[in-house]
Design a protein around this motif. Structure first.
Motif, PDB file in Angstrom:
ATOM      1  N   PRO A  16      18.220 -12.682 -26.691  1.00 14.51           N
ATOM      2  CA  PRO A  16      18.199 -11.244 -27.107  1.00 14.51           C
ATOM      3  C   PRO A  16      17.147 -11.000 -28.285  1.00 14.51           C
ATOM      4  CG  PRO A  16      20.585 -12.552 -27.139  1.00 14.51           C
ATOM      5  CD  PRO A  16      19.451 -13.458 -26.761  1.00 14.51           C
ATOM      6  N   GLU A  17      16.617 -12.179 -29.094  1.00 10.60           N
ATOM      7  CA  GLU A  17      15.665 -11.869 -29.773  1.00 10.60           C
ATOM      8  C   GLU A  17      14.296 -11.803 -29.148  1.00 10.60           C
ATOM      9  OE1 GLU A  17      17.554 -14.850 -29.720  1.00 10.60           O
ATOM     10  OE2 GLU A  17      19.017 -13.737 -30.985  1.00 10.60           O
ATOM     11  N   GLY A  18      14.284 -11.738 -27.850  1.00 12.52           N
ATOM     12  CA  GLY A  18      12.751 -11.541 -27.227  1.00 12.52           C
ATOM     13  C   GLY A  18      12.539 -12.343 -26.016  1.00 12.52           C
ATOM     14  N   LEU A  19      11.551 -11.957 -25.332  1.00  8.47           N
ATOM     15  CA  LEU A  19      11.327 -12.631 -23.882  1.00  8.47           C
ATOM     16  C   LEU A  19      10.315 -14.045 -24.421  1.00  8.47           C
ATOM     17  CD1 LEU A  19      11.239 -13.040 -20.981  1.00  8.47           C
ATOM     18  CD2 LEU A  19       9.455 -11.321 -20.979  1.00  8.47           C
ATOM     19  N   TRP A  20      10.494 -15.069 -24.005  1.00 12.58           N
ATOM     20  CA  TRP A  20       9.651 -16.150 -24.121  1.00 12.58           C
ATOM     21  C   TRP A  20       8.721 -16.748 -22.925  1.00 12.58           C
ATOM     22  CZ3 TRP A  20       8.312 -18.368 -29.159  1.00 12.58           C
ATOM     23  CH2 TRP A  20       9.195 -17.986 -30.068  1.00 12.58           C
ATOM     24  N   ALA A  21       7.693 -16.865 -23.065  1.00 15.65           N
ATOM     25  CA  ALA A  21       6.865 -17.728 -21.826  1.00 15.65           C
ATOM     26  C   ALA A  21       6.117 -18.963 -22.329  1.00 15.65           C
ATOM     27  CB  ALA A  21       5.960 -16.439 -21.265  1.00 15.65           C
ATOM     28  N   LEU A  22       6.013 -19.550 -21.188  1.00 17.47           N
ATOM     29  CA  LEU A  22       5.260 -20.962 -21.319  1.00 17.47           C
ATOM     30  C   LEU A  22       4.194 -20.714 -20.327  1.00 17.47           C
ATOM     31  CD1 LEU A  22       4.914 -23.641 -22.992  1.00 17.47           C
ATOM     32  CD2 LEU A  22       6.247 -24.412 -21.260  1.00 17.47           C
ATOM     33  N   ASP A  23       2.929 -20.551 -20.788  1.00 15.64           N
ATOM     34  CA  ASP A  23       1.610 -20.512 -19.842  1.00 15.64           C
ATOM     35  C   ASP A  23       0.548 -21.441 -20.170  1.00 15.64           C
ATOM     36  OD1 ASP A  23       0.503 -19.343 -22.060  1.00 15.64           O
ATOM     37  OD2 ASP A  23      -0.415 -17.639 -20.684  1.00 15.64           O
ATOM     38  N   MET A  24      -0.426 -21.150 -19.733  1.00 16.77           N
ATOM     39  CA  MET A  24      -1.551 -22.300 -20.051  1.00 16.77           C
ATOM     40  C   MET A  24      -2.138 -22.312 -21.355  1.00 16.77           C
ATOM     41  SD  MET A  24      -1.992 -24.025 -17.067  1.00 16.77           S
ATOM     42  CE  MET A  24      -3.721 -24.592 -16.808  1.00 16.77           C
ATOM     43  N   ALA A  25      -1.766 -21.040 -21.959  1.00 18.30           N
ATOM     44  CA  ALA A  25      -2.495 -21.115 -23.694  1.00 18.30           C
ATOM     45  C   ALA A  25      -1.285 -21.612 -24.368  1.00 18.30           C
ATOM     46  CB  ALA A  25      -2.442 -19.468 -23.875  1.00 18.30           C
ATOM     47  N   GLY A  26      -0.204 -21.713 -24.059  1.00 19.21           N
ATOM     48  CA  GLY A  26       0.996 -22.370 -24.962  1.00 19.21           C
ATOM     49  C   GLY A  26       2.107 -21.481 -24.834  1.00 19.21           C
ATOM     50  N   LEU A  27       2.927 -21.655 -25.770  1.00 16.57           N
ATOM     51  CA  LEU A  27       4.332 -20.898 -25.973  1.00 16.57           C
ATOM     52  C   LEU A  27       3.863 -19.350 -26.475  1.00 16.57           C
ATOM     53  CD1 LEU A  27       7.316 -21.225 -25.572  1.00 16.57           C
ATOM     54  CD2 LEU A  27       7.399 -21.808 -28.097  1.00 16.57           C
ATOM     55  N   GLN A  28       4.786 -18.449 -25.960  1.00 12.85           N
ATOM     56  CA  GLN A  28       4.034 -17.098 -26.187  1.00 12.85           C
ATOM     57  C   GLN A  28       5.749 -16.281 -26.358  1.00 12.85           C
ATOM     58  OE1 GLN A  28       0.701 -15.172 -25.277  1.00 12.85           O
ATOM     59  NE2 GLN A  28       0.030 -17.022 -23.895  1.00 12.85           N
ATOM     60  N   ARG A  29       5.786 -15.433 -27.219  1.00 13.39           N
ATOM     61  CA  ARG A  29       6.832 -14.617 -27.440  1.00 13.39           C
ATOM     62  C   ARG A  29       6.220 -13.102 -27.372  1.00 13.39           C
ATOM     63  NH1 ARG A  29      10.894 -14.832 -32.601  1.00 13.39           N
ATOM     64  NH2 ARG A  29      12.505 -13.689 -31.753  1.00 13.39           N
ATOM     65  N   LEU A  30       7.002 -12.133 -26.513  1.00 13.02           N
ATOM     66  CA  LEU A  30       6.743 -10.920 -26.530  1.00 13.02           C
ATOM     67  C   LEU A  30       7.231 -10.086 -27.575  1.00 13.02           C
ATOM     68  CD1 LEU A  30       5.330  -8.651 -24.505  1.00 13.02           C
ATOM     69  CD2 LEU A  30       7.656  -8.210 -23.622  1.00 13.02           C
ATOM     70  N   ARG A  31       6.462  -9.516 -28.315  1.00 14.19           N
ATOM     71  CA  ARG A  31       6.888  -8.731 -29.538  1.00 14.19           C
ATOM     72  C   ARG A  31       6.265  -7.200 -29.289  1.00 14.19           C
ATOM     73  NH1 ARG A  31       9.428 -10.695 -33.779  1.00 14.19           N
ATOM     74  NH2 ARG A  31       9.329 -13.022 -34.031  1.00 14.19           N
ATOM     75  N   SER A  32       7.161  -6.260 -29.439  1.00 18.63           N
ATOM     76  CA  SER A  32       6.796  -4.968 -28.918  1.00 18.63           C
ATOM     77  C   SER A  32       6.264  -4.787 -27.612  1.00 18.63           C
ATOM     78  CB  SER A  32       5.864  -4.442 -30.019  1.00 18.63           C
ATOM     79  OG  SER A  32       6.601  -3.649 -30.912  1.00 18.63           O
ATOM     80  N   ARG A  33       4.806  -4.798 -27.837  1.00 14.15           N
ATOM     81  CA  ARG A  33       3.752  -4.608 -26.381  1.00 14.15           C
ATOM     82  C   ARG A  33       2.870  -5.734 -26.348  1.00 14.15           C
ATOM     83  NH1 ARG A  33       3.918   1.698 -25.968  1.00 14.15           N
ATOM     84  NH2 ARG A  33       5.889   2.187 -25.571  1.00 14.15           N
ATOM     85  N   ASP A  34       2.904  -6.671 -27.113  1.00 15.08           N
ATOM     86  CA  ASP A  34       1.930  -7.753 -27.100  1.00 15.08           C
ATOM     87  C   ASP A  34       2.538  -9.248 -27.125  1.00 15.08           C
ATOM     88  OD1 ASP A  34      -0.281  -6.071 -27.013  1.00 15.08           O
ATOM     89  OD2 ASP A  34       0.131  -5.575 -29.239  1.00 15.08           O
ATOM     90  N   TRP A  35       1.883 -10.181 -26.496  1.00 21.31           N
ATOM     91  CA  TRP A  35       2.310 -11.369 -26.505  1.00 21.31           C
ATOM     92  C   TRP A  35       1.871 -12.137 -27.877  1.00 21.31           C
ATOM     93  CZ3 TRP A  35       5.812 -13.297 -23.414  1.00 21.31           C
ATOM     94  CH2 TRP A  35       6.007 -12.836 -22.280  1.00 21.31           C
ATOM     95  N   ASP A  36       2.672 -12.891 -28.648  1.00 23.36           N
ATOM     96  CA  ASP A  36       2.334 -13.481 -29.895  1.00 23.36           C
ATOM     97  C   ASP A  36       2.261 -15.091 -29.525  1.00 23.36           C
ATOM     98  OD1 ASP A  36       2.222 -14.553 -32.502  1.00 23.36           O
ATOM     99  OD2 ASP A  36       4.236 -14.218 -32.967  1.00 23.36           O
ATOM    100  N   LEU A  37       1.211 -15.592 -29.599  1.00 17.82           N
ATOM    101  CA  LEU A  37       0.835 -16.938 -29.339  1.00 17.82           C
ATOM    102  C   LEU A  37       1.530 -18.144 -30.610  1.00 17.82           C
ATOM    103  CD1 LEU A  37      -0.231 -19.332 -27.433  1.00 17.82           C
ATOM    104  CD2 LEU A  37      -2.334 -18.819 -28.778  1.00 17.82           C
ATOM    105  N   HIS A  38       2.405 -18.714 -30.054  1.00 18.10           N
ATOM    106  CA  HIS A  38       2.746 -19.892 -30.901  1.00 18.10           C
ATOM    107  C   HIS A  38       2.111 -21.307 -30.432  1.00 18.10           C
ATOM    108  CE1 HIS A  38       6.518 -17.812 -32.499  1.00 18.10           C
ATOM    109  NE2 HIS A  38       5.750 -16.894 -31.917  1.00 18.10           N
TER     110      HIS A  38
END
Length: 194
Positions: A16-38
């Motif tokens: 509910p807090e957002g979409l998370w993805a794990l890709d080659m760059a690392g852990l990312q969270r979709l915020r608004s319209r951009d991915w935020d790299l963690h």
């Protein structure tokens, strides 16, 4: 809403807090319209052919399942805390995990499954359930069965065929035997399974 593409997404998780993805760059969270790299150094050292799995643990907390460790990631503090190392269990390489409604963690491995009480590294306790007597390995897709037990699927040691099994807290029961395609099962209520 248009979601920006990731280069090589491996795992996606909606919370509910957002979409998370794990890709080659690392852990990312979709915020608004951009991915935020963690950025997490631990993820850079994982096998890209066997990427970690991410599971919802609580708001702003993720469970990350690597083949040799389990960790809790707090997105508010951007801190990763390992809670279980494969070397401290008899499960062999971790395969997957599920979070129970009360916050416990059901984790699978090459040699069995374990139900671990919620807590941080110094207070986590696991009860392991081996599957050697069943002739199963590579357990995956754990699910609580709604009756105090759990379901897991795994491959037959002899044939490689998949089998879905239920553990009621005392004994294992084969629910379904299949071919080599991955089996998954979910509780449907009233003792029924999908």
């Amino acid at each position: 809403t248009r979601i920006p593409a990731l280069r090589f997404p491996r795992t996606l998780l909606w919370m509910p807090e957002g979409l998370w993805a794990l890709d080659m760059a690392g852990l990312q969270r979709l915020r608004s319209r951009d991915w935020d790299l963690h950025q997490l150094d631990e993820l850079a050292r994982t096998d890209p052919m066997n990427p970690p799995r991410i599971r919802a643990l609580a708001p702003d907390r993720l469970l990350i399942v690597s083949h040799d460790w389990l960790a809790v990631y707090n997105s508010a503090t951007r801190r990763l805390t390992r809670i279980l190392e494969v070397a401290t269990t008899g499960l062999g390489d971790f395969g997957d995990a599920a979070v129970t409604p009360n916050g416990d963690i059901l984790v699978t491995g090459v040699n069995g499954a374990a139900l671990c009480t919620a807590g941080m590294p110094d207070s986590i306790r696991c009860v392991e359930y081996g599957t050697r007597q069943l002739g199963l390995k590579l357990l995956h897709d754990p699910q609580m069965d709604g009756s105090g037990g759990f379901l897991v699927a795994g491959a037959s040691v002899d044939t490689g065929n998949q089998r879905l099994v239920d553990f009621d807290g005392k004994a294992w029961r084969t629910v379904l035997e299949g071919g080599r395609a991955k089996l998954r099962g979910w509780p449907a209520g009233d003792g029924m399974l999908w």
